[in-house]
Design a protein around this motif. Structure first.
Motif, PDB file in Angstrom:
ATOM      1  N   GLN A   9       0.932  -1.273  -0.153  1.00  0.00           N
ATOM      2  CA  GLN A   9      -0.006  -0.171   0.131  1.00  0.00           C
ATOM      3  C   GLN A   9       0.719   1.208   0.003  1.00  0.00           C
ATOM      4  OE1 GLN A   9      -2.700  -0.540   3.317  1.00  0.00           O
ATOM      5  NE2 GLN A   9      -4.164  -1.648   1.924  1.00  0.00           N
ATOM      6  N   ARG A  10       1.880   1.399   0.564  1.00  0.00           N
ATOM      7  CA  ARG A  10       2.948   2.605   0.545  1.00  0.00           C
ATOM      8  C   ARG A  10       3.140   3.008  -0.851  1.00  0.00           C
ATOM      9  NH1 ARG A  10       8.119  -0.456   2.561  1.00  0.00           N
ATOM     10  NH2 ARG A  10       8.935  -0.803   0.395  1.00  0.00           N
ATOM     11  N   PRO A  11       3.129   4.359  -1.012  1.00  0.00           N
ATOM     12  CA  PRO A  11       3.504   4.880  -2.161  1.00  0.00           C
ATOM     13  C   PRO A  11       5.034   4.728  -2.547  1.00  0.00           C
ATOM     14  CG  PRO A  11       2.676   6.519  -0.734  1.00  0.00           C
ATOM     15  CD  PRO A  11       2.819   5.367  -0.122  1.00  0.00           C
ATOM     16  N   GLN A  12       5.190   3.936  -3.681  1.00  0.00           N
ATOM     17  CA  GLN A  12       6.457   3.701  -4.191  1.00  0.00           C
ATOM     18  C   GLN A  12       6.811   3.440  -5.562  1.00  0.00           C
ATOM     19  OE1 GLN A  12       7.758  -0.494  -2.961  1.00  0.00           O
ATOM     20  NE2 GLN A  12       5.200  -0.794  -2.341  1.00  0.00           N
ATOM     21  N   PRO A  13       7.791   3.742  -6.042  1.00  0.00           N
ATOM     22  CA  PRO A  13       8.302   3.879  -7.682  1.00  0.00           C
ATOM     23  C   PRO A  13       7.859   2.277  -8.260  1.00  0.00           C
ATOM     24  CG  PRO A  13      10.114   3.852  -6.388  1.00  0.00           C
ATOM     25  CD  PRO A  13       9.098   3.951  -5.312  1.00  0.00           C
ATOM     26  N   LEU A  14       8.021   1.417  -7.646  1.00  0.00           N
ATOM     27  CA  LEU A  14       7.809  -0.025  -8.220  1.00  0.00           C
ATOM     28  C   LEU A  14       6.488  -0.625  -7.670  1.00  0.00           C
ATOM     29  CD1 LEU A  14      11.627  -1.321  -7.403  1.00  0.00           C
ATOM     30  CD2 LEU A  14      10.765  -0.215  -9.463  1.00  0.00           C
ATOM     31  N   PRO A  15       5.934  -1.420  -8.767  1.00  0.00           N
ATOM     32  CA  PRO A  15       4.854  -2.499  -8.498  1.00  0.00           C
ATOM     33  C   PRO A  15       5.522  -3.518  -7.673  1.00  0.00           C
ATOM     34  CG  PRO A  15       5.134  -1.842 -10.993  1.00  0.00           C
ATOM     35  CD  PRO A  15       6.249  -1.356 -10.192  1.00  0.00           C
ATOM     36  N   VAL A  16       4.572  -4.042  -6.903  1.00  0.00           N
ATOM     37  CA  VAL A  16       5.003  -5.096  -5.878  1.00  0.00           C
ATOM     38  C   VAL A  16       4.319  -6.414  -6.429  1.00  0.00           C
ATOM     39  CG1 VAL A  16       4.644  -6.049  -3.635  1.00  0.00           C
ATOM     40  CG2 VAL A  16       4.921  -3.441  -3.885  1.00  0.00           C
ATOM     41  N   VAL A  17       5.317  -7.519  -6.355  1.00  0.00           N
ATOM     42  CA  VAL A  17       4.743  -8.914  -6.646  1.00  0.00           C
ATOM     43  C   VAL A  17       4.654  -9.579  -5.192  1.00  0.00           C
ATOM     44  CG1 VAL A  17       5.128 -11.108  -7.694  1.00  0.00           C
ATOM     45  CG2 VAL A  17       5.673  -9.145  -8.980  1.00  0.00           C
ATOM     46  N   LEU A  18       3.642  -9.761  -4.812  1.00  0.00           N
ATOM     47  CA  LEU A  18       3.325 -10.593  -3.549  1.00  0.00           C
ATOM     48  C   LEU A  18       3.267 -12.160  -3.849  1.00  0.00           C
ATOM     49  CD1 LEU A  18       2.663 -10.316  -0.379  1.00  0.00           C
ATOM     50  CD2 LEU A  18       0.374 -10.395  -1.110  1.00  0.00           C
ATOM     51  N   LEU A  19       4.404 -12.854  -3.300  1.00  0.00           N
ATOM     52  CA  LEU A  19       4.519 -14.035  -3.658  1.00  0.00           C
ATOM     53  C   LEU A  19       4.108 -14.951  -2.359  1.00  0.00           C
ATOM     54  CD1 LEU A  19       5.812 -16.627  -4.886  1.00  0.00           C
ATOM     55  CD2 LEU A  19       7.935 -15.994  -4.210  1.00  0.00           C
ATOM     56  N   VAL A  20       3.041 -15.807  -2.496  1.00  0.00           N
ATOM     57  CA  VAL A  20       2.492 -16.176  -1.360  1.00  0.00           C
ATOM     58  C   VAL A  20       2.768 -17.810  -1.618  1.00  0.00           C
ATOM     59  CG1 VAL A  20       0.359 -16.958  -0.267  1.00  0.00           C
ATOM     60  CG2 VAL A  20       0.481 -14.469  -1.422  1.00  0.00           C
ATOM     61  N   PHE A  21       3.471 -18.424  -0.697  1.00  0.00           N
ATOM     62  CA  PHE A  21       3.644 -19.936  -0.894  1.00  0.00           C
ATOM     63  C   PHE A  21       4.251 -20.564   0.626  1.00  0.00           C
ATOM     64  CE2 PHE A  21       7.864 -17.767  -1.163  1.00  0.00           C
ATOM     65  CZ  PHE A  21       8.529 -18.867  -0.893  1.00  0.00           C
ATOM     66  N   PRO A  22       4.018 -21.833   0.683  1.00  0.00           N
ATOM     67  CA  PRO A  22       4.505 -22.245   2.007  1.00  0.00           C
ATOM     68  C   PRO A  22       6.088 -22.597   1.896  1.00  0.00           C
ATOM     69  CG  PRO A  22       3.658 -24.069   0.460  1.00  0.00           C
ATOM     70  CD  PRO A  22       3.414 -22.837  -0.145  1.00  0.00           C
ATOM     71  N   PHE A  23       6.488 -22.249   3.370  1.00  0.00           N
ATOM     72  CA  PHE A  23       7.786 -22.501   3.352  1.00  0.00           C
ATOM     73  C   PHE A  23       8.324 -23.792   3.792  1.00  0.00           C
ATOM     74  CE2 PHE A  23       9.764 -17.804   4.012  1.00  0.00           C
ATOM     75  CZ  PHE A  23       9.328 -17.590   3.059  1.00  0.00           C
ATOM     76  N   ARG A  24       7.468 -24.616   3.633  1.00  0.00           N
ATOM     77  CA  ARG A  24       7.742 -26.270   4.097  1.00  0.00           C
ATOM     78  C   ARG A  24       8.910 -26.752   3.232  1.00  0.00           C
ATOM     79  NH1 ARG A  24       2.308 -27.577   2.700  1.00  0.00           N
ATOM     80  NH2 ARG A  24       1.304 -26.203   3.711  1.00  0.00           N
ATOM     81  N   GLN A  25       9.850 -25.902   2.905  1.00  0.00           N
ATOM     82  CA  GLN A  25      11.143 -26.532   2.077  1.00  0.00           C
ATOM     83  C   GLN A  25      12.327 -26.347   2.731  1.00  0.00           C
ATOM     84  OE1 GLN A  25      11.567 -23.764  -1.437  1.00  0.00           O
ATOM     85  NE2 GLN A  25       9.742 -23.078  -1.035  1.00  0.00           N
ATOM     86  N   PRO A  26      13.166 -27.200   2.580  1.00  0.00           N
ATOM     87  CA  PRO A  26      14.585 -27.456   3.361  1.00  0.00           C
ATOM     88  C   PRO A  26      15.257 -25.946   3.394  1.00  0.00           C
ATOM     89  CG  PRO A  26      14.586 -29.078   1.526  1.00  0.00           C
ATOM     90  CD  PRO A  26      13.215 -28.106   1.267  1.00  0.00           C
ATOM     91  N   GLN A  27      15.826 -25.733   4.930  1.00  0.00           N
ATOM     92  CA  GLN A  27      16.459 -24.425   4.981  1.00  0.00           C
ATOM     93  C   GLN A  27      17.634 -24.321   4.329  1.00  0.00           C
ATOM     94  OE1 GLN A  27      15.322 -21.751   6.953  1.00  0.00           O
ATOM     95  NE2 GLN A  27      13.191 -22.822   6.665  1.00  0.00           N
ATOM     96  N   SER A  28      17.954 -23.226   3.565  1.00  0.00           N
ATOM     97  CA  SER A  28      19.335 -23.167   3.083  1.00  0.00           C
ATOM     98  C   SER A  28      20.369 -22.612   3.985  1.00  0.00           C
ATOM     99  CB  SER A  28      18.688 -21.955   1.778  1.00  0.00           C
ATOM    100  OG  SER A  28      18.615 -20.785   2.415  1.00  0.00           O
ATOM    101  N   PRO A  29      21.419 -22.510   3.680  1.00  0.00           N
ATOM    102  CA  PRO A  29      22.479 -21.863   4.455  1.00  0.00           C
ATOM    103  C   PRO A  29      22.299 -20.530   4.818  1.00  0.00           C
ATOM    104  CG  PRO A  29      23.422 -22.699   2.595  1.00  0.00           C
ATOM    105  CD  PRO A  29      22.121 -22.929   2.140  1.00  0.00           C
ATOM    106  N   GLY A  30      22.279 -20.366   6.148  1.00  0.00           N
ATOM    107  CA  GLY A  30      22.192 -18.764   6.808  1.00  0.00           C
ATOM    108  C   GLY A  30      20.742 -18.766   7.400  1.00  0.00           C
ATOM    109  N   GLY A  31      19.827 -19.827   7.158  1.00  0.00           N
ATOM    110  CA  GLY A  31      18.307 -19.775   7.743  1.00  0.00           C
ATOM    111  C   GLY A  31      17.479 -19.309   7.084  1.00  0.00           C
TER     112      GLY A  31
END
Length: 107
Positions: A9-31
């Motif tokens: 909602q904030r005014p910004q110069p770029l459109p926003v892609v909201l990516l909705v997905f489950p994080f039930r994936q293996p964790q990568s390095p760095g958490g």
């Protein structure tokens, strides 16, 4: 949920892609959750044209209800807080990039 609302909602110069997905994936390095090749391809192709905001449906299940997401993953494009495009379900990375690019160019 509040951080997602602020991102779209904030005014910004770029459109926003909201990516909705489950994080039930293996964790990568760095958490950090591992990202799919489709997401990485979208970042690479459109990173300077859109802001990508990831939403973990496991941590924020209300997002799927608020945005009426029926199928995961969901890619929702917002421009100045308004939804202007959506794709739900799996999609080929090149096709996703083309669709998002076409929509962003038409804004």
């Amino acid at each position: 949920m509040e951080s997602v609302r602020k991102a779209i909602q904030r005014p910004q110069p770029l459109p926003v892609v909201l990516l909705v997905f489950p994080f039930r994936q293996p964790q990568s390095p760095g958490g950090k959750p591992a990202s799919s090749p489709v997401v990485e391809g979208l970042k690479k192709a459109m990173g300077s044209y859109v802001q990508i905001t990831k939403v973990d449906t496991d941590a924020q299940p209300e997002i799927t209800r608020t945005f009426n997401v029926q199928q995961l993953p969901a890619f929702i494009l917002f421009d100045h807080g308004l939804e202007v495009w959506r794709h739900e379900g799996t999609i080929d990375g090149q096709i996703l990039n083309q669709l998002v690019q076409q929509k962003v160019e038409s804004l």
